[in-house]
Design a protein around this motif. Sequence first.
Motif, PDB file in Angstrom:
ATOM      1  N   TYR A 182      39.127  31.555  85.539  1.00 33.08           N
ATOM      2  CA  TYR A 182      39.070  32.546  84.443  1.00 33.08           C
ATOM      3  C   TYR A 182      38.563  31.899  83.151  1.00 33.08           C
ATOM      4  O   TYR A 182      37.882  32.540  82.357  1.00 33.08           O
ATOM      5  CB  TYR A 182      40.439  33.195  84.216  1.00 33.08           C
TER       6      TYR A 182
ATOM      7  N   LYS B  45      42.026  41.368  80.709  1.00 29.29           N
ATOM      8  CA  LYS B  45      42.618  40.511  79.668  1.00 29.29           C
ATOM      9  C   LYS B  45      43.575  39.549  80.349  1.00 29.29           C
ATOM     10  O   LYS B  45      44.425  39.979  81.131  1.00 29.29           O
ATOM     11  CB  LYS B  45      43.416  41.364  78.678  1.00 29.29           C
ATOM     12  N   THR B  46      43.420  38.262  80.054  1.00 31.88           N
ATOM     13  CA  THR B  46      44.191  37.247  80.793  1.00 31.88           C
ATOM     14  C   THR B  46      44.804  36.238  79.834  1.00 31.88           C
ATOM     15  O   THR B  46      44.160  35.819  78.875  1.00 31.88           O
ATOM     16  CB  THR B  46      43.254  36.509  81.777  1.00 31.88           C
TER      17      THR B  46
ATOM     18  N   GLN C 165      48.163  38.871  83.410  1.00 26.64           N
ATOM     19  CA  GLN C 165      46.908  39.614  83.350  1.00 26.64           C
ATOM     20  C   GLN C 165      47.151  41.117  83.179  1.00 26.64           C
ATOM     21  O   GLN C 165      48.096  41.670  83.727  1.00 26.64           O
ATOM     22  CB  GLN C 165      46.139  39.349  84.653  1.00 26.64           C
ATOM     23  N   GLU C 166      46.253  41.698  82.407  1.00 23.27           N
ATOM     24  CA  GLU C 166      46.245  43.150  82.242  1.00 23.27           C
ATOM     25  C   GLU C 166      46.135  43.804  83.626  1.00 23.27           C
ATOM     26  O   GLU C 166      45.338  43.363  84.463  1.00 23.27           O
ATOM     27  CB  GLU C 166      44.988  43.488  81.422  1.00 23.27           C
TER      28      GLU C 166
END
Length: 289
Positions: free
Chosen positions: A95, A107-108, A174-175
């Motif tokens: 990522y 998003k992470t 994460q998202e």
Amino acid sequence: MTNCWIIYNGSLISEKFVDQANLMAEAVKKYNVEPVVLKNCDVMMNLQIDLEDRPDFVIFLDKDVLLGQFLKQQGIPVFNDPDIIETCDNKAKQYLKLSQANIPIPKTIIAPKIYKNFSIKQTGYFEKVIAQLKLPMIIKEGHGSFGMKVYLIETEEQFYEKVEELNGVDFVFQEFIASSKGRDIRVNIVGEEVVAAMYRHSETDFRANITNGGTAERVELTEKQINIAKQAAKALGAEYAGVDLLFGKNEEPIVCEVNAAAHIRNIYNVTGVNVGEKLTEYILRKLAL
Ligand SMILES: Nc1ncnc2c1ncn2[C@@H]1O[C@H](COP(=O)(O)OP(=O)(O)O)[C@@H](O)[C@H]1O
Ligand SMILES: [Mg+2]
């Protein structure tokens, strides 16, 4: 005659690992390459002794990165390059690279290193994570396949239980891409080309992995999906990749992960494409064999 080794992991007893090694062996034979299917433990990594039988190249279906490095150090071309397998086998590391290349990912937040049996619970860190990503969210271990180390966290109670359980383990927050619940696309890439793709969906789980109960079918990719999948593989330097794509709110592609040792059985059953053949073609061309 050109020959190659096909390496899988000797400690994994499930039939699927040897099955896919054999499927790869069938593929290379079509190009007059003699395959030797080996378990990782069949190759003795004795640093004092040079390997006697040396293949022209190795197709590495395992994540034994040290063995990959050992073979590379002996001057044998290994596919994928073990450095790439190492990066991809650590989701946090991949990522980092994907975000550096501006590839769309959920998003992470990469969890900080916490030593086993120690805690950062009192620091307020976890509260900030929840505030930034909101619940439900995904927690994903750094190393994991077939959806087995990916968790959907819906409540604060589940959140704290999971971070406690993962004490000492690499993971990311994460998202949760809700628009992609239970569905994704697996794109197989060889060189810089898409060679096969399948749509995977599950009615019973948020994870679309076939091994986890999902089913799959052929799919026509959009231009955008093709481009993003190619860019993701390239950002990681993977010559051979299985890219998982999620569906964003407007069906836009979001990269879920890149596999550098992607399995080839399911994609073969669904599309009739033996990705191993494409890989063999690519390797023979690259090595001018
Ligand atoms: N952020 C996310 N939002 C929604 N679904 C996700 C998300 N991350 C993973 N998934 C689902 O979980 C599955 C497994 O996650 P993935 O990151 O590909 O791990 P694995 O290496 O175990 O396949 C994906 O194929 C997808 O269906
Ligand atoms: Mg996956």
